[in-house]
Design an enzyme around this catalytic site. Structure first.
Site, PDB file in Angstrom:
ATOM      1  N   GLY A   1       0.802  -1.209   0.000  1.00 47.83           N
ATOM      2  CA  GLY A   1       0.000   0.000   0.000  1.00 47.83           C
ATOM      3  C   GLY A   1       0.839   1.265   0.000  1.00 47.83           C
ATOM      4  O   GLY A   1       2.025   1.262  -0.350  1.00 47.83           O
ATOM      5  N   CYS A   2       0.234   2.355   0.447  1.00 53.39           N
ATOM      6  CA  CYS A   2       0.815   3.683   0.276  1.00 53.39           C
ATOM      7  C   CYS A   2       2.100   3.904   1.062  1.00 53.39           C
ATOM      8  O   CYS A   2       2.863   4.816   0.745  1.00 53.39           O
ATOM      9  CB  CYS A   2      -0.204   4.749   0.670  1.00 53.39           C
ATOM     10  SG  CYS A   2      -1.656   4.828  -0.399  1.00 53.39           S
ATOM     11  N   TYR A   3       2.352   3.102   2.083  1.00 53.37           N
ATOM     12  CA  TYR A   3       3.539   3.349   2.906  1.00 53.37           C
ATOM     13  C   TYR A   3       4.766   2.576   2.444  1.00 53.37           C
ATOM     14  O   TYR A   3       5.842   2.679   3.044  1.00 53.37           O
ATOM     15  CB  TYR A   3       3.250   2.995   4.375  1.00 53.37           C
ATOM     16  CG  TYR A   3       2.968   1.530   4.647  1.00 53.37           C
ATOM     17  CD1 TYR A   3       4.015   0.623   4.817  1.00 53.37           C
ATOM     18  CD2 TYR A   3       1.662   1.051   4.772  1.00 53.37           C
ATOM     19  CE1 TYR A   3       3.772  -0.718   5.082  1.00 53.37           C
ATOM     20  CE2 TYR A   3       1.406  -0.279   5.033  1.00 53.37           C
ATOM     21  CZ  TYR A   3       2.459  -1.163   5.193  1.00 53.37           C
ATOM     22  OH  TYR A   3       2.213  -2.490   5.454  1.00 53.37           O
TER      23      TYR A   3
END
Length: 358
Positions: A153-155
């Site tokens: 995901g985004c991290y």
């Protein structure tokens, strides 16, 4: 010697999405409820985004496609191809972006010195993977070690940089190439579901790469930390369906981040007040997230200027976004400036790092 970012580079696909035009396309789709139409207007207009980029050429006003799969310009309809068709486009478009981002990040170094390649993405899959493709196309040495961090995901760029740092700690001669490519727009669809509407208003496509090594560079990688908030596991998720990947992105996420960001950063910052950090490379998941963090940490708006600028120009490119923000900060920062990079993702996970500009 310090372990540093020796270089960083970013790029995007060519197709530009103007937020107001995309809003009107989504709002005009058949079978939308009145509530969904209102949510589309609100989500797109309050996103803090002016333009985004997409690998889907059918969205380009100057491009005609005889057999469109994603968007039929003649009828104005958003189409819904299956996951296979979406992933086939990912394989083609993402593969090219991986290689070009890697070339840009390594333009000023001897690629024979690269010892490790780390790639990351949550928007598609192929094997042999992108780390193999980069090694082949850049002619890296036969023994180069390759890793892929998928579906985080985004991290994801943050643990990728931390892994690169750990590899350099273990072997000071290591030179690590980190490459992120995300093609989020491949998974957009017309929907009455609020989570899908929010996702459609935010997500975009992009690529970025960085070199991490021991020696002089743009900024030293000083320390890292990761925390999971006590609530929010159900508020952010990314699953695979028959018509692409499905994002769960609750409107409650900004509240969760605002409530827990101070505690999540305490192990990294210690007694240092957040406002004393010169630059904040915050992953701009959306305008409300940036606003919540600014308020919770009592930051000056200028400290988050790069995050807001990247969000406005490029949207939320998932794991790639924080690298865009770091790159932009490094254009204006001076030697000795401190930077805190922070990204959020499923879990709800908070990944953070402290850097010092060289």
């Amino acid at each position: 010697m310090a372990i540093t970012l020796a270089s960083i580079a970013s790029l995007t696909p060519d197709t530009v999405l103007v937020q107001s035009e995309v809003r009107d396309v989504f709002a005009s789709q058949p079978d939308l409820s009145r509530l969904a139409q209102r949510l589309i207007s609100t989500s797109f207009d309050q996103s803090g985004i002016s333009t985004r980029r997409s690998a889907i050429v059918e969205f380009d006003n100057d491009t005609h496609v005889d057999e469109p799969q994603f968007y039929d310009r003649d009828s104005g309809l958003l189409l819904s191809p299956g996951t296979q068709a979406r992933n086939e486009l990912y394989t083609e478009a993402a593969g090219a972006l991986y290689v070009e981002a890697a070339r840009r990040a390594t333009a000023d170094i001897d690629t024979d010195t690269i010892t490790h390649v780390i790639t990351l993405s949550c928007t598609g899959f192929f094997a042999p993977g992108p780390e193999f493709l980069i090694a082949r196309e850049l002619g890296l040495r036969a023994g180069v070690q390759r890793y892929h961090l998928g579906f985080m995901g985004c991290y994801a760029s943050m643990p990728a940089l931390r892994l690169a740092h750990q590899l350099c700690e273990a072997d000071p001669s290591a030179v690590v190439l980190v490459v992120s490519v995300e093609l989020c727009t491949l998974h957009v669809r017309s929907s009455n579901d609020p989570d899908q509407i929010i996702a459609s208003s935010l997500f975009a496509d992009g690529a970025a790469a960085a070199i991490v090594h021991t020696g002089t560079g743009l900024a030293s990688l000083d320390s890292f930390d990761t925390r999971i908030t006590p609530t929010g596991e159900e508020a952010m998720a990314w699953t695979i369906g028959d018509e692409g990947f499905t994002m769960v992105l609750s409107s409650y996420v900004p509240h969760i981040i605002g409530e827990h960001i101070t505690g999540a950063l305490t192990p990294l910052l210690g007694d240092t007040p957040a406002r004393d950090i010169d630059w904040w490379a915050l992953h701009p998941g959306g305008r409300s997230i940036v606003d919540r963090v600014e308020s919770a940490l009592e930051l000056d708006p200028a400290q988050l200027g790069a995050s807001r600028a990247v969000l406005n120009e490029f949207g939320n490119m998932s794991s790639t976004t924080v690298l865009f923000v770091i790159e932009r900060i490094l254009r204006d920062a001076v030697a000795g400036d401190r930077m805190c990079a922070v990204a959020f993702g499923p879990g709800l996970t908070v990944e953070s790092a402290l850097l010092t500009v060289q």
